[in-house]
Design a protein around this motif. Structure first.
Motif, PDB file in Angstrom:
ATOM      1  N   ASP A   1       0.821  -1.200   0.000  1.00 44.42           N
ATOM      2  CA  ASP A   1       0.000   0.000   0.000  1.00 44.42           C
ATOM      3  C   ASP A   1       0.862   1.260   0.000  1.00 44.42           C
ATOM      4  OD1 ASP A   1      -2.306  -1.527   2.344  1.00 44.42           O
ATOM      5  OD2 ASP A   1      -2.256  -1.629   0.164  1.00 44.42           O
TER       6      ASP A   1
ATOM      7  N   SER B   1       7.059   8.954  -3.591  1.00 44.90           N
ATOM      8  CA  SER B   1       6.098   8.008  -3.023  1.00 44.90           C
ATOM      9  C   SER B   1       6.836   6.932  -2.242  1.00 44.90           C
ATOM     10  CB  SER B   1       5.235   7.374  -4.115  1.00 44.90           C
ATOM     11  OG  SER B   1       6.034   6.626  -5.010  1.00 44.90           O
TER      12      SER B   1
ATOM     13  N   LEU C   1       0.520  13.473   1.244  1.00 46.07           N
ATOM     14  CA  LEU C   1      -0.488  12.547   1.732  1.00 46.07           C
ATOM     15  C   LEU C   1       0.191  11.483   2.583  1.00 46.07           C
ATOM     16  CD1 LEU C   1      -2.534  11.976  -1.562  1.00 46.07           C
ATOM     17  CD2 LEU C   1      -2.955  13.668   0.221  1.00 46.07           C
TER      18      LEU C   1
ATOM     19  N   GLY D   1      -3.066   8.276   3.036  1.00 43.56           N
ATOM     20  CA  GLY D   1      -4.237   8.812   2.349  1.00 43.56           C
ATOM     21  C   GLY D   1      -4.782  10.114   2.888  1.00 43.56           C
ATOM     22  N   ARG D   2      -4.170  10.665   3.936  1.00 44.38           N
ATOM     23  CA  ARG D   2      -4.662  11.905   4.540  1.00 44.38           C
ATOM     24  C   ARG D   2      -3.757  13.067   4.140  1.00 44.38           C
ATOM     25  NH1 ARG D   2      -5.158   9.839  10.701  1.00 44.38           N
ATOM     26  NH2 ARG D   2      -6.154  11.863  11.087  1.00 44.38           N
ATOM     27  N   ASN D   3      -4.372  14.150   3.692  1.00 38.22           N
ATOM     28  CA  ASN D   3      -3.615  15.331   3.265  1.00 38.22           C
ATOM     29  C   ASN D   3      -3.067  16.036   4.506  1.00 38.22           C
ATOM     30  OD1 ASN D   3      -2.668  17.808   2.282  1.00 38.22           O
ATOM     31  ND2 ASN D   3      -4.224  17.884   0.682  1.00 38.22           N
TER      32      ASN D   3
END
Length: 232
Positions: A9, A37, A73, A76-78
């Protein structure tokens, strides 16, 4: 070290991140449209010359500094979409930090230092103590629960700092020169510890380092050049 990053993930992502400082009326671009990433279980090193912006990048990835443009991120959270209270909550729940200097609180024991992130979540004390003991044991310090930082060696203090970074079960641990203040033998033991924890906890590690031995042990090396990350 993990080599499963492509199927794991995505836990940390920088999108078109730029950072510009103003100095005596001039604008100095440190980061320029940087993309990055990191996947669960991945371990990587970020290298670069002095002044290239490595610490700035790490602070932005950790929510300690804001980008001029772009977004980060985490799980998944900004990270930069809310106020400081929001960022502190995201940091506490998703990120761990280890610095060159351990930043332990001198008046507290190893166990109390490690417990701090969970105490900030208002978890029951019995549960906090049990988890702090478990993570300290995982870094080889089951015999140092009640010792204060002044009673620990440099390597032991860094192990406590690493345990503190892990206790909240973060998606990512960010490390800024984690072996930079240690002698070669102690640094090697910390390097081996990071490798083992990366496997055991399936947590992603991003290391900023000048240490070529530490960098080459990771599964991936990125160099910060002209404000962007280049695969090495």
């Amino acid at each position: 070290m993990s080599n499963r990053s492509q199927s794991s993930d995505l836990v940390l992502e920088a999108k078109a991140v730029s950072k510009v400082y103003k100095d005596a009326g001039n604008e100095v671009a440190v980061l320029s449209g940087l993309d990055f990433s990191l996947h669960r279980g991945e371990q990587l090193a970020i290298i670069g010359s002095s002044g290239s912006g490595k610490s700035t990048l790490l602070n932005i990835l950790g929510g300690l500094d804001e980008p001029t443009e772009g977004e980060v991120l985490v799980a998944g959270r900004n990270l930069h979409s809310g106020n400081e209270t929001y960022r502190a909550k995201v940091r506490n729940e998703t990120l761990g930090f280890v610095y060159q200097f351990h930043h332990l609180l001198p008046e507290f024991t190893a166990l109390e230092n490690v417990a701090m992130p969970l105490l900030m979540r208002n978890m029951p004390m019995k549960e906090v103590v049990a988890q702090a003991e478990a993570v300290l044991s995982s870094v080889g310090l089951s015999h140092r629960f009640s010792h204060k930082p002044s009673q620990l060696s440099g390597g032991e203090r860094q192990r406590v700092a690493i345990a503190r970074s892990l206790i909240g079960k973060p998606a990512v641990v960010l490390m800024d020169e984690p072996t930079g203040n240690l002698d070669r033998t102690t640094a090697a033991s910390i390097q081996a510890l990071i490798d083992g924890l990366n496997q055991d906890y399936d947590i992603a590690f991003a290391l900023v380092t000048h240490d070529p031995e530490l960098a080459k042990r990771t599964g991936r090396v990125l160099e910060l050049v002209d404000g962007k990350l280049v695969e090495r």
